[in-house]
Every structure is written in C-alpha cells, then in structure tokens.
Scaffold this motif. Structure first.
Motif, PDB file in Angstrom:
ATOM      1  N   ILE A  33       0.883  -1.162   0.000  1.00  0.00           N
ATOM      2  CA  ILE A  33       0.000   0.000   0.000  1.00  0.00           C
ATOM      3  C   ILE A  33       0.922   1.214   0.000  1.00  0.00           C
ATOM      4  CG2 ILE A  33      -1.907   1.164   1.175  1.00  0.00           C
ATOM      5  CD1 ILE A  33      -2.137  -1.481   2.856  1.00  0.00           C
ATOM      6  N   GLU A  34       0.561   2.254  -0.738  1.00  0.00           N
ATOM      7  CA  GLU A  34       1.441   3.420  -0.845  1.00  0.00           C
ATOM      8  C   GLU A  34       0.714   4.708  -0.503  1.00  0.00           C
ATOM      9  OE1 GLU A  34       3.184   3.713  -4.746  1.00  0.00           O
ATOM     10  OE2 GLU A  34       2.818   1.582  -5.084  1.00  0.00           O
ATOM     11  N   THR A  35       1.464   5.639   0.060  1.00  0.00           N
ATOM     12  CA  THR A  35       0.976   7.001   0.228  1.00  0.00           C
ATOM     13  C   THR A  35       2.177   7.919   0.336  1.00  0.00           C
ATOM     14  OG1 THR A  35      -0.509   8.447   1.467  1.00  0.00           O
ATOM     15  CG2 THR A  35       0.833   6.927   2.737  1.00  0.00           C
ATOM     16  N   ALA A  41      -0.957   8.600   5.605  1.00  0.00           N
ATOM     17  CA  ALA A  41      -0.293   7.442   6.222  1.00  0.00           C
ATOM     18  C   ALA A  41      -1.066   6.982   7.450  1.00  0.00           C
ATOM     19  CB  ALA A  41       1.144   7.800   6.595  1.00  0.00           C
ATOM     20  N   ILE A  42      -1.493   7.918   8.275  1.00  0.00           N
ATOM     21  CA  ILE A  42      -2.237   7.558   9.488  1.00  0.00           C
ATOM     22  C   ILE A  42      -3.576   6.930   9.126  1.00  0.00           C
ATOM     23  CG2 ILE A  42      -3.359   8.497  11.534  1.00  0.00           C
ATOM     24  CD1 ILE A  42      -1.076  10.578  11.628  1.00  0.00           C
ATOM     25  N   VAL A  43      -4.246   7.492   8.112  1.00  0.00           N
ATOM     26  CA  VAL A  43      -5.536   6.948   7.668  1.00  0.00           C
ATOM     27  C   VAL A  43      -5.364   5.534   7.131  1.00  0.00           C
ATOM     28  CG1 VAL A  43      -7.404   7.186   5.982  1.00  0.00           C
ATOM     29  CG2 VAL A  43      -6.543   9.205   7.187  1.00  0.00           C
ATOM     30  N   SER A  47      -6.912   2.026   8.565  1.00  0.00           N
ATOM     31  CA  SER A  47      -7.912   1.284   7.782  1.00  0.00           C
ATOM     32  C   SER A  47      -7.404  -0.076   7.314  1.00  0.00           C
ATOM     33  CB  SER A  47      -8.362   2.119   6.570  1.00  0.00           C
ATOM     34  OG  SER A  47      -7.255   2.436   5.743  1.00  0.00           O
ATOM     35  N   HIS A  48      -6.139  -0.162   6.926  1.00  0.00           N
ATOM     36  CA  HIS A  48      -5.601  -1.418   6.386  1.00  0.00           C
ATOM     37  C   HIS A  48      -4.906  -2.275   7.440  1.00  0.00           C
ATOM     38  CE1 HIS A  48      -6.380  -0.709   2.098  1.00  0.00           C
ATOM     39  NE2 HIS A  48      -6.089   0.556   2.341  1.00  0.00           N
ATOM     40  N   LYS A  49      -4.451  -1.621   8.521  1.00  0.00           N
ATOM     41  CA  LYS A  49      -3.704  -2.338   9.574  1.00  0.00           C
ATOM     42  C   LYS A  49      -2.630  -3.249   8.965  1.00  0.00           C
ATOM     43  CE  LYS A  49      -7.291  -2.081  13.081  1.00  0.00           C
ATOM     44  NZ  LYS A  49      -8.065  -1.063  12.336  1.00  0.00           N
ATOM     45  N   PRO A  50      -1.656  -2.648   8.283  1.00  0.00           N
ATOM     46  CA  PRO A  50      -0.611  -3.433   7.616  1.00  0.00           C
ATOM     47  C   PRO A  50       0.253  -4.195   8.606  1.00  0.00           C
ATOM     48  CG  PRO A  50       0.004  -1.125   7.690  1.00  0.00           C
ATOM     49  CD  PRO A  50      -1.405  -1.201   8.180  1.00  0.00           C
ATOM     50  N   ASP A  51       1.012  -5.145   8.071  1.00  0.00           N
ATOM     51  CA  ASP A  51       1.928  -5.925   8.911  1.00  0.00           C
ATOM     52  C   ASP A  51       3.190  -5.142   9.240  1.00  0.00           C
ATOM     53  OD1 ASP A  51       0.495  -8.567   8.945  1.00  0.00           O
ATOM     54  OD2 ASP A  51       0.712  -8.283   6.791  1.00  0.00           O
ATOM     55  N   LEU A  52       3.510  -4.136   8.404  1.00  0.00           N
ATOM     56  CA  LEU A  52       4.722  -3.351   8.629  1.00  0.00           C
ATOM     57  C   LEU A  52       4.558  -1.982   7.986  1.00  0.00           C
ATOM     58  CD1 LEU A  52       8.378  -4.417   8.619  1.00  0.00           C
ATOM     59  CD2 LEU A  52       7.751  -2.666   6.961  1.00  0.00           C
ATOM     60  N   ARG A  66       6.029  12.227  13.673  1.00  0.00           N
ATOM     61  CA  ARG A  66       4.680  12.362  14.222  1.00  0.00           C
ATOM     62  C   ARG A  66       3.802  11.182  13.819  1.00  0.00           C
ATOM     63  NH1 ARG A  66       2.682  18.489  13.321  1.00  0.00           N
ATOM     64  NH2 ARG A  66       0.802  17.551  14.254  1.00  0.00           N
ATOM     65  N   VAL A  67       4.042  10.649  12.630  1.00  0.00           N
ATOM     66  CA  VAL A  67       3.301   9.456  12.199  1.00  0.00           C
ATOM     67  C   VAL A  67       3.677   8.270  13.075  1.00  0.00           C
ATOM     68  CG1 VAL A  67       2.849   7.869  10.291  1.00  0.00           C
ATOM     69  CG2 VAL A  67       3.176  10.303   9.833  1.00  0.00           C
TER      70      VAL A  67
END
Length: 232
Positions: A33-35, A41-43, A47-52, A66-67
């Motif tokens: 997933i990219e941003t 990034a926070i959103v 929403s996706h709750k990535p593994d890393l 801050r992120v």
C-alpha cells in the motif's frame, strides 16, 4: 509462501523511490500500500492495519516522527524508517518515538529486505523470551544460562546474558544504548554508556572470530547495537 501474506504500507513522497520500493517489495512477495503524506499514512495505517510500516521522515505535510508516534499510540506493528537523515540524534529520535529500525538512503535492496524480514520476525516473537541462540559456532541456551563452542563451555556473566537476551529479542534490528542499559542494568544506570561498551567488548571477545572486525555484534555509531545472526 508465507511472506506473500504480509502487507507493507510505504510512506514516501518521492515518486521514483516509491516506485523502486513498490517493485522491490512486490518482487519479494509482499503486498504493498502506498501514500506520500503523513496525514494519509495515518488513515491508511488505521484502515488497512498493515503488517509493517516503511516510512520516510521528510514528508511534505508533517514530519514522519509524528506518524510514528501516532501509530505507536494504538498499534505494535513493526516500523522501519527509510530516510536520508544520517545524524545520530535524528536516528535516536526516530527509535525513541517507536521505530524498530532505521535504514539510511541511499539503501541497499538486500539490506532493506533483510531489515523488513527481521522486523516482521520481531513482531511474531513479540515480547516472548528467546530460549536458544546460535551465534557463529557458539550455541547459547539463554534459559539455562549455558553456552558451548567448538572448544567446550563458554562462560558469560549474568550481565552479559541479560545484554544478549535484549539483543536477541530484536535480532537484526537496532537496540538503542538506552534500552540495553535499562534492561540489563536497570533504569537507574541510563547514563552509564561506558559499562555498556565494556560489556559489548567482552562479548565480542567471546563470540567473534575476529573481535576487531565483528560479524555478529555490530555497532550503530552513537545509537546502539545490532545482533546480526546468519539467518538475518
């Protein structure tokens, strides 16, 4: 392939680097997933709750630190920083904010993938104790406090075992001086970096084939140490 199940959120504002990371990670079997902004990034993390989370610090809206702090407020997901910032104080700030590892640009593709794998393994292990450790030719039983090398038993002090345990729980990643001192000596000794350096020197004498050119117990100058095992 287990690795294919892992999802990585890449936060990088430079399109060319983002494209390189996308190709590198997808080729290695990760979903990506990219941003390019901290706000997104926070959103995406929520929403996706990535593994890393793989994040640059120099983002166009707010600092990546801050992120990291925001994500750490609700998630233990592994966070690897990928940044052009090379000052020791900047690395320490990111690690203290909650990052698990720090890779500087320009980066080596094999090294970055190794750091990602190590961070994902750390997440699987969580806070569990690491009962057994193989460092080169030395087999270490951290539970029984016993170690054996090619020439027989190897003696480690209780303090050295505590430092090894702290490093082993995050094998392949940076462990800050502050964390090592806190876990091995206690929070009352946080300023005693000299004792830590002496302990690391003694460990290298026992673990490394050539202590002057360590292969396993590496220094991250001004920041901390990294236990690099063959599997890392």
């Amino acid at each position: 392939m287990t690795q294919a199940l892992h999802q990585v959120l890449v936060v990088e504002d430079e399109p060319d680097i983002r494209a390189i990371l996308r190709t590198l990670l997808k080729t290695a079997g990760y979903r990506v997933i990219e941003t390019e902004t901290a706000a997104r990034a926070i959103v995406e993390a929520q929403s996706h709750k990535p593994d890393l989370l793989l994040i640059d610090l120099g983002l166009p809206d707010v600092d990546g630190i801050r992120v990291i702090r925001a994500v750490r407020g609700w998630s233990p997901m592994p966070i690897v920083v990928l940044s052009a910032r090379t000052m020791e104080s900047q690395k320490i700030e990111a690690l203290d904010a909650g990052a698990d590892d720090y890779v500087t640009k320009p980066f080596s593709a094999p090294e970055l993938l190794a750091r990602v794998r190590a961070a994902l393994r750390r997440n699987v292990r969580g806070a569990e104790q690491v009962p057994h450790l193989d460092v080169g030719s030395i087999a270490i039983d951290l539970t029984r406090r016993q170690a054996v090398g090619p020439e027989g038993a190897v003696h480690f002090t209780p303090l050295e075992y505590r430092v090894l345990e702290s490093l082993a729980r995050q094998a392949g990643m940076i462990v800050t001086q502050r964390q090592l001192i806190s876990e091995a000596w206690g929070p009352g000794k946080l300023g005693d970096t000299r004792s830590l350096r002496v302990c690391i020197k003694n460990l290298r004498q026992k673990l490394e084939p050539d202590p002057a050119r360590p292969q396993y117990l590496l220094t991250e100058a001004g920041v901390g140490y990294r236990l690099l095992l063959p599997a890392e």
